[in-house]
Design a protein around this motif. Structure first.
Motif, mmCIF file in Angstrom:
data_model
loop_
_atom_site.group_PDB
_atom_site.id
_atom_site.type_symbol
_atom_site.label_atom_id
_atom_site.label_comp_id
_atom_site.label_asym_id
_atom_site.label_seq_id
_atom_site.Cartn_x
_atom_site.Cartn_y
_atom_site.Cartn_z
ATOM 1 N N THR A 228 -25.238 22.169 -43.169
ATOM 2 C CA THR A 228 -26.150 20.884 -42.882
ATOM 3 C C THR A 228 -27.516 21.277 -42.151
ATOM 4 O OG1 THR A 228 -24.771 20.509 -40.899
ATOM 5 C CG2 THR A 228 -24.251 19.209 -43.034
ATOM 6 N N LEU A 229 -27.271 22.538 -41.430
ATOM 7 C CA LEU A 229 -28.624 22.750 -40.718
ATOM 8 C C LEU A 229 -29.761 23.410 -41.866
ATOM 9 C CD1 LEU A 229 -30.223 23.752 -38.343
ATOM 10 C CD2 LEU A 229 -29.250 25.775 -38.396
ATOM 11 N N GLU A 230 -29.331 23.999 -42.935
ATOM 12 C CA GLU A 230 -30.163 24.339 -44.116
ATOM 13 C C GLU A 230 -30.668 23.041 -44.691
ATOM 14 O OE1 GLU A 230 -30.152 26.946 -48.227
ATOM 15 O OE2 GLU A 230 -28.727 27.145 -46.864
ATOM 16 N N LEU A 231 -29.950 22.233 -44.894
ATOM 17 C CA LEU A 231 -30.326 20.952 -45.727
ATOM 18 C C LEU A 231 -31.441 20.264 -44.674
ATOM 19 C CD1 LEU A 231 -30.246 18.702 -47.675
ATOM 20 C CD2 LEU A 231 -28.274 17.819 -46.705
ATOM 21 N N ASP A 232 -31.116 20.278 -43.304
ATOM 22 C CA ASP A 232 -32.122 19.690 -42.373
ATOM 23 C C ASP A 232 -33.317 20.237 -42.307
ATOM 24 O OD1 ASP A 232 -32.506 17.711 -40.369
ATOM 25 O OD2 ASP A 232 -32.536 19.268 -38.686
ATOM 26 N N GLU A 233 -33.305 21.628 -42.279
ATOM 27 C CA GLU A 233 -34.596 22.269 -42.427
ATOM 28 C C GLU A 233 -35.517 22.159 -43.550
ATOM 29 O OE1 GLU A 233 -33.221 26.472 -41.546
ATOM 30 O OE2 GLU A 233 -33.336 25.807 -39.272
ATOM 31 N N GLN B 140 -45.080 18.273 -45.054
ATOM 32 C CA GLN B 140 -46.119 18.175 -46.317
ATOM 33 C C GLN B 140 -46.794 16.779 -46.240
ATOM 34 O OE1 GLN B 140 -44.011 18.791 -50.063
ATOM 35 N NE2 GLN B 140 -43.486 20.929 -49.437
ATOM 36 N N TYR B 141 -46.334 15.719 -45.687
ATOM 37 C CA TYR B 141 -46.729 14.465 -45.429
ATOM 38 C C TYR B 141 -47.724 14.364 -44.092
ATOM 39 C CZ TYR B 141 -44.636 12.478 -49.463
ATOM 40 O OH TYR B 141 -44.109 12.217 -50.824
ATOM 41 N N GLY B 142 -47.104 15.340 -43.481
ATOM 42 C CA GLY B 142 -47.701 15.284 -41.784
ATOM 43 C C GLY B 142 -47.167 14.302 -40.925
ATOM 44 N N ALA B 143 -45.712 14.182 -41.469
ATOM 45 C CA ALA B 143 -45.008 13.252 -40.706
ATOM 46 C C ALA B 143 -44.221 13.979 -39.635
ATOM 47 C CB ALA B 143 -44.281 12.555 -41.724
ATOM 48 N N ASN B 144 -43.828 13.124 -38.571
ATOM 49 C CA ASN B 144 -42.934 13.753 -37.505
ATOM 50 C C ASN B 144 -41.616 12.941 -37.553
ATOM 51 O OD1 ASN B 144 -45.279 15.264 -36.132
ATOM 52 N ND2 ASN B 144 -45.897 13.237 -35.876
ATOM 53 N N PRO B 145 -40.459 14.019 -37.477
ATOM 54 C CA PRO B 145 -39.200 13.545 -37.543
ATOM 55 C C PRO B 145 -38.945 12.600 -36.284
ATOM 56 C CG PRO B 145 -39.333 15.756 -37.978
ATOM 57 C CD PRO B 145 -40.554 15.362 -37.369
ATOM 58 N N ALA B 146 -38.531 11.241 -36.584
ATOM 59 C CA ALA B 146 -38.483 10.261 -35.331
ATOM 60 C C ALA B 146 -37.328 10.566 -34.435
ATOM 61 C CB ALA B 146 -38.537 8.996 -35.920
ATOM 62 N N PRO B 147 -36.174 10.910 -34.931
ATOM 63 C CA PRO B 147 -34.873 11.038 -33.885
ATOM 64 C C PRO B 147 -35.283 12.218 -32.656
ATOM 65 C CG PRO B 147 -34.372 10.984 -36.406
ATOM 66 C CD PRO B 147 -35.626 10.931 -36.441
ATOM 67 N N GLY C 231 -35.256 12.863 -28.597
ATOM 68 C CA GLY C 231 -34.931 14.292 -28.468
ATOM 69 C C GLY C 231 -33.466 14.762 -29.113
ATOM 70 N N PHE C 232 -33.203 14.096 -30.325
ATOM 71 C CA PHE C 232 -32.147 14.305 -31.194
ATOM 72 C C PHE C 232 -32.308 16.017 -31.682
ATOM 73 C CE2 PHE C 232 -30.182 14.628 -35.606
ATOM 74 C CZ PHE C 232 -28.742 14.022 -35.043
ATOM 75 N N PRO C 233 -31.180 16.700 -31.505
ATOM 76 C CA PRO C 233 -31.107 18.176 -31.811
ATOM 77 C C PRO C 233 -31.219 18.186 -33.383
ATOM 78 C CG PRO C 233 -29.032 17.436 -31.284
ATOM 79 C CD PRO C 233 -29.542 16.178 -30.999
ATOM 80 N N GLY C 234 -32.099 17.669 -34.192
ATOM 81 C CA GLY C 234 -32.145 18.053 -35.562
ATOM 82 C C GLY C 234 -33.112 17.008 -35.904
ATOM 83 N N TYR C 235 -33.816 17.324 -37.183
ATOM 84 C CA TYR C 235 -34.714 16.472 -37.916
ATOM 85 C C TYR C 235 -34.487 15.149 -38.428
ATOM 86 C CZ TYR C 235 -37.064 20.919 -36.829
ATOM 87 O OH TYR C 235 -37.344 22.105 -36.199
ATOM 88 N N ALA D 10 -22.605 8.337 -38.705
ATOM 89 C CA ALA D 10 -23.804 8.326 -38.542
ATOM 90 C C ALA D 10 -24.398 9.045 -37.293
ATOM 91 C CB ALA D 10 -24.472 6.692 -38.055
ATOM 92 N N HIS D 11 -25.497 9.445 -37.373
ATOM 93 C CA HIS D 11 -26.100 10.473 -36.340
ATOM 94 C C HIS D 11 -25.455 11.948 -36.319
ATOM 95 C CE1 HIS D 11 -27.093 6.487 -34.086
ATOM 96 N NE2 HIS D 11 -27.645 6.373 -35.354
ATOM 97 N N GLY D 12 -25.136 12.330 -37.303
ATOM 98 C CA GLY D 12 -24.392 13.737 -37.362
ATOM 99 C C GLY D 12 -25.563 14.877 -36.939
#
Length: 254
Positions: A36-41, A49-56, A61-65, A75-77
């Motif tokens: 799931t880390l590879e999928l997240d990255e 590519q969109y210039g967007a920032n992951p909101a979590p 300060g969520f430990p993932g994107y 949820a929130h895995g």
């Protein structure tokens, strides 16, 4: 937020496209044997590519994107190199992001490969119920009535709803008013959807459990009774007629 001008509309459409496309591409990219880390990255790369920032991560300060939940996680895995996706897993990906001061949120559950756990009907019910709920939303409609519809349709299909996870307003921040758009009828909730407002509508359809419980890692919600939960979510713009589905690029209904 309330959309009052063309600039706001363009801004919310842009971030909604970013999260919608990211969700679709992550769903298409996922495969057995991948962490799931590879999928997240991979998803983070699409957002960039969109210039967007992951909101979590940006907001909490969520430990993932993105949030990636598997099987009995609701949820929130937290994405992890230790969580390896397997054939037949029930996977939920929830992508939210900020772009130029605007936020959008969307999510979807899917079965990875062959449906070895026989959860296809659950996933399809969640999609169908979300679609039906969104069709009922317009300015002036009681939020509680949409919750009643979701709960009623879930029961008809032989399922329950998770009562302590809810949809919410979105736009200039990740969570705004209305702060709670439940999946069930709450007679004490007298709020109504407002024309020109932006909201994130989501279903949490469960095989058995009615409540999500914290797993102990500070983030992830799980079922403790072996239940499975399917979630689908769109960011929409409320009008005085049919709502505009801003995150339609995720193609969760196709």
């Amino acid at each position: 937020m309330s959309i009052t001008n063309h600039e706001d509309l363009a801004g919310i459409k842009a971030v909604s496209e970013a999260v919608g496309v990211t969700l679709k591409k992550m769903r298409d990219y996922a495969q057995p044997g991948m962490s799931t880390l590879e999928l997240d990255e991979y998803g983070y790369g699409v957002l960039k590519q969109y210039g967007a920032n992951p909101a979590p991560k940006l907001v909490y300060g969520f430990p993932g994107y993105a949030c990636i939940s598997v099987n009995h996680e609701i949820a929130h895995g937290i994405p992890s190199a230790k969580v390896i996706l397997k054939e037949g897993d029930l996977v939920n990906v929830d992508v939210s992001a900020e772009l130029n001061g605007y936020y959008a949120d969307n999510g979807g559950s899917f079965i990875l490969g062959q449906d070895v756990q026989q959860l296809g009907p659950l996933v399809e019910a969640s999609k169908r119920i979300l679609q039906k709920a969104i069709q009922q939303i317009k300015g002036g409609v009681k939020i509680s009535e949409v919750g009643r519809l979701i709960e009623t349709e879930a029961k008809k299909a032989g399922y329950k709803v998770i009562r302590n996870l809810v949809g919410h307003g979105v736009g200039r921040s990740l969570h705004e008013e209305p702060s709670e758009i439940p999946n069930y009828y709450d007679r004490f909730n007298t709020s109504r959807f407002k024309k020109n407002s932006v909201v994130a509508i989501e279903t949490f359809i469960s095989t058995k459990a009615a409540l999500a419980q914290e797993s102990g890692d500070g983030w992830t919600y799980v079922t403790k009774d072996g239940s499975f939960v399917a979630q689908h979510e769109h960011t929409i713009l409320v009008t005085d007629g049919a709502p505009i589905i801003l995150t339609e690029a995720n193609q969760i209904w196709s």
